[in-house]
Design an enzyme around this catalytic site. Structure first.
Site, short mmCIF file in Angstrom:
data_model
loop_
_atom_site.label_atom_id
_atom_site.label_comp_id
_atom_site.label_asym_id
_atom_site.label_seq_id
_atom_site.Cartn_x
_atom_site.Cartn_y
_atom_site.Cartn_z
N ARG A 1 0.83 -1.20 0.00
CA ARG A 1 0.00 0.00 0.00
C ARG A 1 0.86 1.25 0.00
NH1 ARG A 1 -2.63 0.60 4.61
NH2 ARG A 1 -2.08 -1.36 5.61
N TYR B 1 -0.30 -3.03 -7.69
CA TYR B 1 -0.46 -3.83 -6.47
C TYR B 1 -1.93 -3.80 -6.06
CZ TYR B 1 -0.49 -4.97 -1.50
OH TYR B 1 -0.80 -5.51 -0.28
N GLY C 1 -3.64 -4.08 -3.42
CA GLY C 1 -4.07 -3.25 -2.31
C GLY C 1 -4.25 -1.79 -2.68
N HIS D 1 -11.83 -4.34 10.30
CA HIS D 1 -10.67 -5.05 9.74
C HIS D 1 -10.48 -6.31 10.58
CE1 HIS D 1 -6.12 -4.91 8.67
NE2 HIS D 1 -6.81 -5.38 7.64
N CYS E 1 0.24 -9.38 11.74
CA CYS E 1 0.15 -9.68 13.17
C CYS E 1 -0.63 -10.95 13.47
CB CYS E 1 -0.47 -8.50 13.91
SG CYS E 1 0.57 -7.03 13.94
N GLY E 2 -0.77 -11.84 12.48
CA GLY E 2 -1.34 -13.15 12.73
C GLY E 2 -2.82 -13.29 12.47
N LYS E 3 -3.42 -12.34 11.76
CA LYS E 3 -4.87 -12.40 11.55
C LYS E 3 -5.27 -13.62 10.71
CE LYS E 3 -6.54 -8.62 9.82
NZ LYS E 3 -6.87 -8.86 8.42
N ASN F 1 5.84 -8.90 1.34
CA ASN F 1 4.41 -8.73 1.14
C ASN F 1 3.91 -9.54 -0.06
OD1 ASN F 1 1.90 -7.57 1.89
ND2 ASN F 1 2.10 -6.01 0.31
#
Length: 672
Positions: free
Chosen positions: A127, A259, A261, A290, A314-316, A427
């Site tokens: 982004r 990209y 995003g 989110h 962060c592990g989502k 990414n």
């Protein structure tokens, strides 16, 4: 052609009772109409008939929403494509898009059937946060974490860069629903792009609703419009790239980037508009978050659904995939249903997932799709060797050569700054249907009724302060957990560095004042419309505590991916009253014996020493974190006093605890 322009904005612009919206819809010039020059359906029909061939004109004639047709005609008039393709979502149209993307060399086939590779420009791998702006009107209150352009400035940019930007190209137009068609919180949108890759991604990630578009626009009272043009797709163009989001008109403009995003603005662009809609026009009724959505199977085969927020990286996705009934890994549209339950749908039907560190040990269901047969996958920015994709952290042997996002790759290669060149970008992504994943609850995910959410979680990237899991004592403390998320900037954002506050993990996508969003959170979770015992419990998660910060001589994180199943398993039990907890100033902590049993269920020893390191309260660290948040929020106008009341009470109780036990309070001290 049926005139419904007034209907399409009615519910969005009607002021609900008791609400004083800080966002005025349809205020100022509609930039798309100003630049495109089309103001009437008669003019729009003339443009469509002139620019579309007979087959595509026949398709678009099935759309009767006047406003949508005028917007599409304006996009055509502004961008001046050589051809226009109307995507109705049929298998034939989907295949045309795949073929078009390959013919334009936006994607290339890989060895496995249905797999393709897409490379973004080196400067456009995430982004573009410093080139992303909200288009606003004079005097509108904005989030302090957002970048904005006044309407005249945005108009100047679009007038300079978007006229004729699609000359020599084909414009593709698709109609999508952000959620199962007919769901209370689902909203329709139009995606317009000259990129086959963008529309190919849209077909995997979103529900094509061409046949239902008119009815959905009438039901919801609004739709969003997205216009993307990649231009010549050269590195020289990227500094001129912009992602502009017009809050008042629900329209996005994206230029000179590929990209997803930044270009597939059905995703985070329209998510931002949905946040505005929920905050200002659906107070106490809806939230746009989110968040992942997943279900955990508990005792007696009961299914308990979770919705959880976490900043990127962060592990989502890992947390979502742990569930026995996975629904979605990124976004959630939430509403308070008539039966008094909190309901959620995934606005997407696919996954645009980061692949770094995805491996068989931590992500077996996803790996079965990525390495097995029968799943369509678009890869981006990974290493390709002999038609096979490879990525960092995949747990496999790395080939000795290949092509990646920086060109030819070999061991020991360095970048322009002399740094080792990784085999894949941090990414790098995979795009695939969620229904391809073994534990995906497809029938539930496609049900317009949504799933009933019993647990809400918030997590960040915190090396030294909060425990792996804790539960708020009430809804106000739950909202404050969300408001207090911190994280480190990740590779999902170009130009962002360091430790940052990440309120609700939604802050990058909150257009309006944080105070308004916070008020909407307090209003929703404290609603009297929740029926008995149906308000969700609210909890914090933190997977990133390190040995170094907990007095250990070892290095690295205090745990591993599979531990997530234990933390969610304990929350599932707590939500139903099956386990007791330790009452602390920050909330409820799990007891050692309950966790030991859950760890045994994943064939893992859980020594008391590790529990003590993970769940000890490092009081000075927590006090410092509270002060950081208080200082930051005190600079935000209009923040509800409730936030500071919660912080002040926690401070008082923590200081009392410190007097009693010292700077580090072990769980057994608190349980006494």
């Amino acid at each position: 052609m049926r005139e419904i322009s007034t209907l399409t904005i009615a519910s969005y612009t009607t002021k609900p009772e008791g609400v004083n919206p800080m966002l005025e819809l349809r205020k100022g010039d509609d930039i798309l109409s100003t630049v495109g020059g089309i103001t009437s359906i008669t003019e729009a029909q003339a443009i469509l008939k002139d620019k579309l061939d007979a087959e595509n004109f026949s398709k678009i004639s099935k759309i009767t929403n006047t406003e949508a047709l005028i917007k599409i005609a304006n996009a055509i008039n502004m961008c001046a494509p050589d051809h226009v393709f109307i995507n109705t979502g049929t298998p034939e149209d989907q295949q045309w898009i795949r073929d078009y993307s390959l013919s334009q060399e936006e994607e290339a086939p890989l060895t496995k059937a249905g797999h393709t590779i897409h490379f973004d420009l080196p400067q456009d791998q995430a982004r573009l946060v410093n080139q992303t702006y909200y288009i606003i009107n004079e005097g509108e209150e904005m989030s302090s974490l957002a970048k904005s352009l006044l309407r005249p400035e945005a108009l100047t940019y679009i007038k300079e860069y978007m006229p004729n930007v699609m000359q020599g190209k084909t414009m593709i137009v698709g109609f999508y629903s952000r959620g199962p068609v007919g769901a209370a919180a689902a909203l329709p949108a139009i995606e317009i792009s000259s990129s086959g890759y963008v529309l190919h991604s849209a077909e995997i990630l979103y529900r094509n609703c061409f046949a239902a578009f008119d009815a959905e626009a009438a039901r919801t009272g609004l739709f969003f419009t997205n216009v993307h043009a990649e231009g010549d797709n050269t590195s020289a163009d990227v500094p001129n790239a912009r992602i502009l989001m017009d809050r008042s008109w629900g329209t996005t403009f994206s230029t000179f980037c590929t990209y997803a995003g930044n270009t597939l603005l059905l995703k985070k662009g329209n998510h931002r508009f949905s946040v505005d809609y929920a905050t200002y026009y659906k107070l106490e009724e809806q939230l746009s978050e989110h968040m992942f959505i997943t279900g955990m199977t508990g005792p007696g085969d009961r299914i308990t659904f979770f919705a959880g927020a976490a900043p990127s990286g962060c592990g989502k996705t890992t947390t979502a995939m742990v569930g026995s009934h996975f629904i979605g890994d990124d976004l959630a549209q939430i509403w308070l249903a008539e039966d008094g339950t909190m309901r959620a749908i995934n606005p997407e039907k696919g996954i645009f997932g980061i692949v770094e560190d995805v491996n068989q040990e931590g992500d077996p269901n996803l790996m079965d799709c990525l390495r097995g047969d029968g799943t369509e996958v678009i890869w981006s920015n990974v290493l390709v060797n002999d038609g096979v994709p490879y990525w960092a952290g995949n747990g496999e042997e790395t080939p000795q050569s290949g092509v990646n996002f920086q060109g030819e790759w070999f061991p020991g290669k360095t970048d322009a700054e002399g740094n080792p060149a990784p085999i894949s970008h941090k990414n790098s992504r995979c795009t695939l249907l969620a229904s391809a994943i073994k534990n995906h609850a497809t029938d539930l995910a496609e049900d317009p009724a949504g799933v009933p959410v019993k647990v809400v979680t918030y997590s960040g990237r915190d090396a030294d302060t909060m425990p792996p899991v804790w539960v708020a004592k009430n809804s106000n403390e739950g909202v404050v957990i969300g408001a207090s998320i911190v994280s480190r900037a990740t590779a999902t954002e170009v130009g962002a560095t360091g430790v940052r506050r990440q309120p609700w993990a939604n802050a990058p996508f909150i257009p309006g004042a944080l105070a308004d969003y916070m008020k909407a959170q307090f209003a929703f979770y404290n609603s009297a419309k929740f029926s008995d015992n149906n308000a969700p419990i609210m909890a914090g998660l933190n997977y990133f505590l390190t040995h170094e910060n907990r007095g250990s001589n070892e290095a690295g994180i205090l745990g591993e991916k599979k531990d997530v199943r234990v933390w969610l398993g304990w929350l599932e039990l707590f939500a139903h009253g099956d386990v007791e907890a330790i009452d602390t100033p920050i909330g409820y902590l799990p007891k050692y014996g309950d966790l030991k049993i859950l760890f045994a269920g994943i064939d893992k020893e859980y020594p008391r020493e590790l529990y003590d390191m993970q769940f000890a309260l490092y009081i000075d660290n927590i006090l410092g974190r509270i002060q950081l948040q208080k200082d930051a929020y005190s600079k935000e106008p209009g923040i509800p006093q409730t936030l500071f009341d919660v912080y002040n009470q926690q401070e008082k109780d923590l200081l009392s605890l410190k007097e009693q036990f010292g700077a580090i309070a072990l769980p057994q001290m608190l349980a006494a």
